[in-house]
Write an enzyme that holds these catalytic residues in place. Structure first.
Site, mmCIF file in Angstrom:
data_model
loop_
_atom_site.group_PDB
_atom_site.id
_atom_site.type_symbol
_atom_site.label_atom_id
_atom_site.label_comp_id
_atom_site.label_asym_id
_atom_site.label_seq_id
_atom_site.Cartn_x
_atom_site.Cartn_y
_atom_site.Cartn_z
ATOM 1 N N GLU A 1 0.499 -1.011 -0.256
ATOM 2 C CA GLU A 1 -0.323 0.356 0.007
ATOM 3 C C GLU A 1 0.936 1.771 0.497
ATOM 4 O O GLU A 1 1.197 2.212 1.041
ATOM 5 C CB GLU A 1 -0.892 0.035 1.666
ATOM 6 N N GLU B 1 -5.471 -8.861 0.579
ATOM 7 C CA GLU B 1 -6.323 -7.792 1.988
ATOM 8 C C GLU B 1 -7.600 -8.138 1.717
ATOM 9 O O GLU B 1 -7.691 -7.672 0.374
ATOM 10 C CB GLU B 1 -5.571 -6.901 2.410
HETATM 11 C C1 GCO Z 1 -2.068 -2.340 4.768
HETATM 12 C C2 GCO Z 1 -3.755 -1.943 6.066
HETATM 13 C C3 GCO Z 1 -3.401 -3.388 7.655
HETATM 14 C C4 GCO Z 1 -4.772 -2.406 7.879
HETATM 15 C C5 GCO Z 1 -6.088 -3.096 7.286
HETATM 16 C C6 GCO Z 1 -7.673 -2.030 8.784
HETATM 17 O O1 GCO Z 1 -1.613 -1.776 4.987
HETATM 18 O O2 GCO Z 1 -2.626 -3.285 4.580
HETATM 19 O O3 GCO Z 1 -3.582 -0.763 6.290
HETATM 20 O O4 GCO Z 1 -2.211 -3.101 7.997
HETATM 21 O O5 GCO Z 1 -4.359 -2.750 9.458
HETATM 22 O O6 GCO Z 1 -6.299 -2.731 5.939
HETATM 23 O O7 GCO Z 1 -7.425 -1.174 8.636
#
Ligand code: GCO
Length: 436
Positions: free
Chosen positions: A153, A346
């Site tokens: 991300e 995710e």
């Molecule tokens: C990421 C996400 C996770 C968060 C999840 C809930 O960077 O992949 O931000 O680390 O914990 O998306 O917010």
């Protein structure tokens, strides 16, 4: 349970990240998140990830939970600061051996926001440092680790960490944060090259994406939504998938951008998508907007609006499974044969409680929406639930629980939730139908 209806070689997994679960912060070098969490007021519940789930010491128990869950793979992240610490890589050696011993494929992310505190994504040479770190890790683990994720991300890490200051490293640079995006993307490309040099043949990235929905058909809302989609989605998918920035963005980036784009566009074996929900976007409303734990400042050229008539999680995020189908069919239309196979790296939700029926509803709905995208012709190879354990949810601290397994942060006791049992039954029934 929709799981048995997927191809027998579909990859099912769960995701975590180092800073959010490991703890043992005193046994490694500091990251920007350690520094950020130490600043008063930065973390909503005043907590830090110094202990978190203490996964660093309890990983055998957590691998046993993964084995019982019957997942094919486990996506975790490797802490760059821990690898910089003498002997730090030994932990990942042990973790990978534990996973392989349980018949679970390790799928490490090499950067999940916990940058060594001595480095800065606003500096170009951080990309070179990342490639060197990747080589060290691949040389040590590459005999057992086949599936790699470079960067997690970069969009969120740029926006929250460098433009708005809501996340580490806490910079509020607004559009002057764009070099941090470019340098993370450059690091991704150099990381791919380093992994290829080490013989890796199963490499992806984990980009966050969601459909952008205009607040109305008004011109001002359509333009704001288009701009948001450019900034949060296409700025990160176009360079990786097409080797080019969207119109007008390249000029804003530092250095010899056309040479860099050849690196950033290194072909991938698959493209990882972190999906949570669509975002409804309209013209700026002249006031800061609070949304899902974030403050969107008034001076940005867009505002984030509520999506009406849909359920929301305990974190206030909308639950829109069909947004996943729309996202993936949209990607296939935009990128065509430039789009490699997709992995959902995710997908998950924050709900309280051990009897988390709402999480079962969320996961069931999104797995069915994923199946609809596949029936429409999108080539999807895997799906990873965020997250195995309740963990340190960044600026929210421990207030938001995304785990299939409950963690009592006083005793560190793990308790599988109802959703854990639901997923396990689905995964095991898949094996039964396969006749394994
Ligand atoms: C990421 C996400 C996770 C968060 C999840 C809930 O960077 O992949 O931000 O680390 O914990 O998306 O917010």
């Amino acid at each position: 349970n929709p799981i048995p209806h997927f191809p027998s070689d579909f990859l099912w997994g769960v995701s975590t990240s180092a800073h959010q679960i490991e703890g043992a912060a005193t046994e490694r070098d500091p990251s920007v998140w350690d520094a950020f969490s130490a600043e008063p007021g930065r973390i909503k519940d005043g907590s830090t990830a110094a202990v978190a789930c203490d996964h660093y010491h309890r990983y055998p128990e957590d691998v046993a939970l993964l084995a019982d869950l019957a997942v094919d793979a486990y996506r975790f992240s490797i802490s760059w600061p821990r690898v910089n610490t003498p002997g730090g890589l030994d932990f990942y050696d042990r973790l990978v051996d534990e996973l392989c011993g349980a018949g679970i494929r390790p799928a490490p992310t090499l950067f999940h926001w916990d940058l060594p505190v001595t480095l800065d994504w606003l500096k170009r040479d951080t990309a070179e440092r990342f490639a060197e770190y990747v080589t060290v890790v691949a040389d040590r683990l590459g005999d057992r680790v086949k599936k790699w994720i470079t960067i997690n991300e970069p969009a969120e890490h740029t926006l929250f960490g460098h433009a708005l200051g809501a996340h580490a490293p806490g910079k509020q640079l607004m559009f002057d944060a764009l070099p941090a995006a470019h340098h993370q993307l450059l690091a991704h490309g150099l990381g791919v090259r380093a992994l290829r040099a080490a013989g890796a043949t199963d490499i992806g990235i984990a980009n966050s994406h969601g459909p952008t929905w205009p607040a109305s058909r008004e011109q001002a809302d359509l333009e704001a939504a288009e701009f948001y989609d450019l900034l949060l989605n296409r700025l990160f998918s176009d360079p990786v998938l097409l080797g080019e920035y969207p119109e007008g963005i390249g000029e804003l980036m530092p250095g010899d951008v056309s040479a860099d784009l050849k690196v950033i566009g290194e072909p991938l074996d698959w493209y990882g998508v972190n999906y949570y929900a669509p975002t409804r976007v309209g013209a700026p409303q002249g006031a800061d907007i609070e949304f899902g734990g974030l403050t969107i400042p008034a001076e940005l050229p867009f505002s984030v609006r509520e999506i009406e008539d849909v359920p929301v999680t305990d974190f206030g995020w909308p639950v829109v499974p069909e947004g996943l189908t729309e996202l993936l069919t949209g990607f296939r239309e935009r990128y065509g044969d430039r789009l490699p196979p997709i992995v959902i790296t995710e997908n998950g939700c924050s709900y309280e409680g051990i009897d988390d029926q709402q999480r079962i509803t969320y996961l069931d709905g999104h797995i069915r929406a994923l199946h609809r995208a596949m029936e429409a012709g999108v080539d999807v190879r895997g799906y990873f639930v965020w997250s195995l354990l309740d963990n340190f949810e960044w600026a929210e601290g421990y207030a938001r629980r995304f785990g299939l397994v409950h963690v009592d942060f006083d005793t560190l006791e793990r308790t599988p939730k109802a959703s854990y049992g639901w997923l396990r039954d689905g995964l095991r029934s898949r094996r039964l139908t396969e006749g394994d």
